[in-house]
Design an enzyme around this catalytic site. Structure first.
Site, PDB file in Angstrom:
ATOM      1  N   TYR A  54       0.841  -1.204   0.000  1.00  0.00           N
ATOM      2  CA  TYR A  54       0.000   0.000   0.000  1.00  0.00           C
ATOM      3  C   TYR A  54       0.874   1.250   0.000  1.00  0.00           C
ATOM      4  O   TYR A  54       1.931   1.275   0.628  1.00  0.00           O
ATOM      5  CB  TYR A  54      -0.886   0.029   1.248  1.00  0.00           C
ATOM      6  CG  TYR A  54      -2.209  -0.653   1.037  1.00  0.00           C
ATOM      7  CD1 TYR A  54      -3.131  -0.134   0.139  1.00  0.00           C
ATOM      8  CD2 TYR A  54      -2.535  -1.811   1.740  1.00  0.00           C
ATOM      9  CE1 TYR A  54      -4.339  -0.766  -0.069  1.00  0.00           C
ATOM     10  CE2 TYR A  54      -3.751  -2.441   1.536  1.00  0.00           C
ATOM     11  CZ  TYR A  54      -4.659  -1.904   0.628  1.00  0.00           C
ATOM     12  OH  TYR A  54      -5.852  -2.515   0.420  1.00  0.00           O
ATOM     13  N   GLU A  56      -0.802   4.694   0.167  1.00  0.00           N
ATOM     14  CA  GLU A  56      -1.724   5.834   0.236  1.00  0.00           C
ATOM     15  C   GLU A  56      -0.968   7.129   0.466  1.00  0.00           C
ATOM     16  O   GLU A  56      -0.045   7.172   1.286  1.00  0.00           O
ATOM     17  CB  GLU A  56      -2.738   5.668   1.379  1.00  0.00           C
ATOM     18  CG  GLU A  56      -3.891   4.776   1.034  1.00  0.00           C
ATOM     19  CD  GLU A  56      -3.747   3.416   1.660  1.00  0.00           C
ATOM     20  OE1 GLU A  56      -2.586   2.964   1.826  1.00  0.00           O
ATOM     21  OE2 GLU A  56      -4.781   2.807   1.978  1.00  0.00           O
ATOM     22  N   ASP A 200     -10.417  15.063 -22.589  1.00  0.00           N
ATOM     23  CA  ASP A 200     -10.180  13.645 -22.307  1.00  0.00           C
ATOM     24  C   ASP A 200      -9.583  13.047 -23.579  1.00  0.00           C
ATOM     25  O   ASP A 200     -10.301  12.758 -24.534  1.00  0.00           O
ATOM     26  CB  ASP A 200     -11.500  12.963 -21.939  1.00  0.00           C
ATOM     27  CG  ASP A 200     -11.319  11.456 -21.745  1.00  0.00           C
ATOM     28  OD1 ASP A 200     -10.212  10.946 -22.000  1.00  0.00           O
ATOM     29  OD2 ASP A 200     -12.303  10.792 -21.344  1.00  0.00           O
ATOM     30  N   THR A 227      -6.157   7.782 -20.464  1.00  0.00           N
ATOM     31  CA  THR A 227      -5.793   6.449 -20.006  1.00  0.00           C
ATOM     32  C   THR A 227      -4.396   6.153 -20.545  1.00  0.00           C
ATOM     33  O   THR A 227      -3.908   6.834 -21.450  1.00  0.00           O
ATOM     34  CB  THR A 227      -6.794   5.375 -20.478  1.00  0.00           C
ATOM     35  OG1 THR A 227      -7.028   5.539 -21.877  1.00  0.00           O
ATOM     36  CG2 THR A 227      -8.099   5.482 -19.733  1.00  0.00           C
ATOM     37  N   LYS A 230      -3.885   2.739 -24.039  1.00  0.00           N
ATOM     38  CA  LYS A 230      -4.359   2.727 -25.429  1.00  0.00           C
ATOM     39  C   LYS A 230      -3.168   3.076 -26.333  1.00  0.00           C
ATOM     40  O   LYS A 230      -2.242   2.292 -26.424  1.00  0.00           O
ATOM     41  CB  LYS A 230      -5.538   3.702 -25.577  1.00  0.00           C
ATOM     42  CG  LYS A 230      -6.759   3.297 -24.739  1.00  0.00           C
ATOM     43  CD  LYS A 230      -7.944   4.187 -25.027  1.00  0.00           C
ATOM     44  CE  LYS A 230      -9.203   3.736 -24.327  1.00  0.00           C
ATOM     45  NZ  LYS A 230      -9.347   4.232 -22.942  1.00  0.00           N
ATOM     46  N   ARG A 236      -2.729  -0.709 -17.828  1.00  0.00           N
ATOM     47  CA  ARG A 236      -4.043  -0.086 -17.650  1.00  0.00           C
ATOM     48  C   ARG A 236      -3.917   0.948 -16.535  1.00  0.00           C
ATOM     49  O   ARG A 236      -3.373   0.675 -15.468  1.00  0.00           O
ATOM     50  CB  ARG A 236      -5.080  -1.141 -17.289  1.00  0.00           C
ATOM     51  CG  ARG A 236      -5.153  -2.242 -18.330  1.00  0.00           C
ATOM     52  CD  ARG A 236      -6.380  -3.090 -18.164  1.00  0.00           C
ATOM     53  NE  ARG A 236      -7.482  -2.495 -18.881  1.00  0.00           N
ATOM     54  CZ  ARG A 236      -7.684  -2.647 -20.198  1.00  0.00           C
ATOM     55  NH1 ARG A 236      -6.853  -3.380 -20.916  1.00  0.00           N
ATOM     56  NH2 ARG A 236      -8.710  -2.087 -20.786  1.00  0.00           N
TER      57      ARG A 236
HETATM   58  N1  DSN Z   1     -13.400   0.978 -23.731  1.00  0.00           N
HETATM   59  C1  DSN Z   1     -12.733   2.158 -24.225  1.00  0.00           C
HETATM   60  C2  DSN Z   1     -13.102   2.447 -25.645  1.00  0.00           C
HETATM   61  O1  DSN Z   1     -13.239   1.490 -26.347  1.00  0.00           O
HETATM   62  O2  DSN Z   1     -13.210   3.582 -26.069  1.00  0.00           O
HETATM   63  C3  DSN Z   1     -12.918   3.312 -23.344  1.00  0.00           C
HETATM   64  O3  DSN Z   1     -13.875   3.101 -22.397  1.00  0.00           O
END
Ligand code: DSN
Length: 412
Positions: A54, A56, A200, A227, A230, A236
């Site tokens: 942990y 925190e 975003d 994120t 991607k 992730r």
């Molecule tokens: N699951 C991702 C997408 O396909 O855009 C984002 O949530």
């Protein structure tokens, strides 16, 4: 990757599933726009002793002892994220995209406040206020849309809604929109009403890191969320980059507001991925992702496949499959999967069909580009997709997909 013999002995079912997934990835083509193949080094950090502890709090301000290496790791991740996105401040603790966006909303707004965001069927994301999400129940989302054959964002509508609804936050970003965003136009409108600007860029974070697409922070945006798994090709996770004036509120909102201990094995992986993104090789990768998407789009169009917005300026494209006999996005997704071409069904603007059986299918090039595929392979993939769309039995296509996939092994 080879299965670990000890895992196979202890838990053969899980070991088999892991092995099966490795084989599935090797023998099929991932065309899901939001997926990628991460680095071996990221798998190493993700499956490491960093899982055990942990942490925190934030570097030098933790609630448990034994943090020397966690402080080092998180400080490196923060500094690399700041440099990569040219940001004054970064938080690398969000567990993934949904908590990342929730932390922004809860940190900077009050329940009931208005957020101006993109309509879901026009390309917006679930966390941008879709009625099915909790966020859609807590905040008042007002939605702008795209218009015309090119699918440009309707900035007349954005301005009208902004002045009419006085949102506290103007949010841009998407999960299924193939065009570049005009950040300067969003910023101008937000400034007219004194709203906070958030982009975003989860889908295109890696392409921004690789300097292939514009960075909203360079246009004066207050915050950027992305994120990390991607186009950035990391583990992730999520990260928030922002101006200093929002730093304290964002940090408090992530922890202790929304989350407990950060997943430090992920944070270490994020640090590694951002380091990798700061290389000429990654910049070439980002350019190739875009080029591959354009070639895939042009080849599909040459076969007569209608594309939403008529093409792509990023890594994804959306096919309107309503014209194909007996087809909807779900049927086409399943048929393509049977051929080894892995994609997802997708709503199209103002779709008359439900989300479970929409009119579109979304394709993306980040994962196949990671495997080293280039323009000739995109033309080949387009031809294979079209054979399935034209009702050839998927089994007649699948061996060719396997052969193509095997020529480009997954790098980890
Ligand atoms: N699951 C991702 C997408 O396909 O855009 C984002 O949530």
């Amino acid at each position: 990757m080879k299965p670990n013999p000890k895992l196979a002995e202890l838990d053969p079912e899980i070991a088999n599933a892991l092995d099966g997934e490795s084989r599935r990835q090797e023998s099929t083509l991932t065309l899901i726009a939001s997926e990628n193949h991460t680095y071996r080094e990221v798998l190493e950090t993700s499956g490491s002793v960093l899982t055990d502890k942990y942490a925190e709090g934030y570097p030098s301000r933790r609630y448990y002892a034994g943090q020397r290496f966690y402080d080092e790791i998180e400080t490196l991740a923060i500094e690399r994220a700041r440099k990569c996105f040219r940001a004054e401040h970064a938080n690398v603790q969000p567990l993934s995209g949904s908590p990342m966006n929730q932390a922004v909303y809860f940190g900077l707004l009050e329940p009931g406040d208005t957020i101006l965001a993109m309509d879901l069927t026009h390309g917006g994301h679930l966390t941008h206020g879709a009625p099915a999400s909790h966020m859609g129940r807590i905040f008042n989302f007002v939605r702008y849309r795209t218009r015309g054959n090119r699918g440009d964002i309707d900035f007349d509508e954005v301005r009208k809604l902004a002045h009419q609804e006085s949102p506290k936050m103007v949010l841009c970003g998407h999960s299924s929109y193939p065009r570049e965003l005009d950040y300067a136009a969003f910023k101008r409108i937000a400034d007219e009403i004194g709203a906070i600007t958030v982009a975003d860029v989860s889908h295109i974070g890696g392409l921004i890191a690789g300097n292939a697409l514009e960075n909203p922070l360079d246009h004066g945006f207050d915050l950027l969320t992305t994120t990390t798994h991607k186009t950035l090709r990391g583990p992730r996770g999520g990260l928030i980059a922002c101006k200093n004036e929002f730093a304290q509120k964002i940090d408090k909102s992530v922890f202790p507001g929304l989350q407990g201990g950060p997943h430090m094995h992920q944070v270490a992986g994020i640090a590694v991925a951002i380091r990798k993104a700061d290389t000429p090789e990654f910049r070439r990768y980002s350019e190739q992702v875009l080029l591959n998407a354009r070639v895939l789009a042009e080849s599909l169009k040459a076969h007569g496949v209608p594309l939403i917005t008529g093409g792509t300026e990023n890594h994804l494209l959306v096919l309107d499959v309503a014209q194909y006999v007996g087809a909807d996005g779900a049927t086409i997704q399943d048929r393509l999967e049977a051929a080894g071409l892995i994609c997802n069904k997708q709503l199209i603007p103002d779709d008359s069909r439900p989300a479970g059986r929409p009119s579109g299918v979304r394709l993306g090039t980040p994962a196949v580009t990671t495997r080293g595929m280039r323009e000739p392979e995109m033309r080949r993939i387009a031809a294979l997709v079209c054979r399935v769309l034209d009702n050839q039995a998927p089994q007649a296509v699948s061996q060719e997909v396997v052969d193509l996939a095997r020529r480009f092994p997954v790098v980890h």
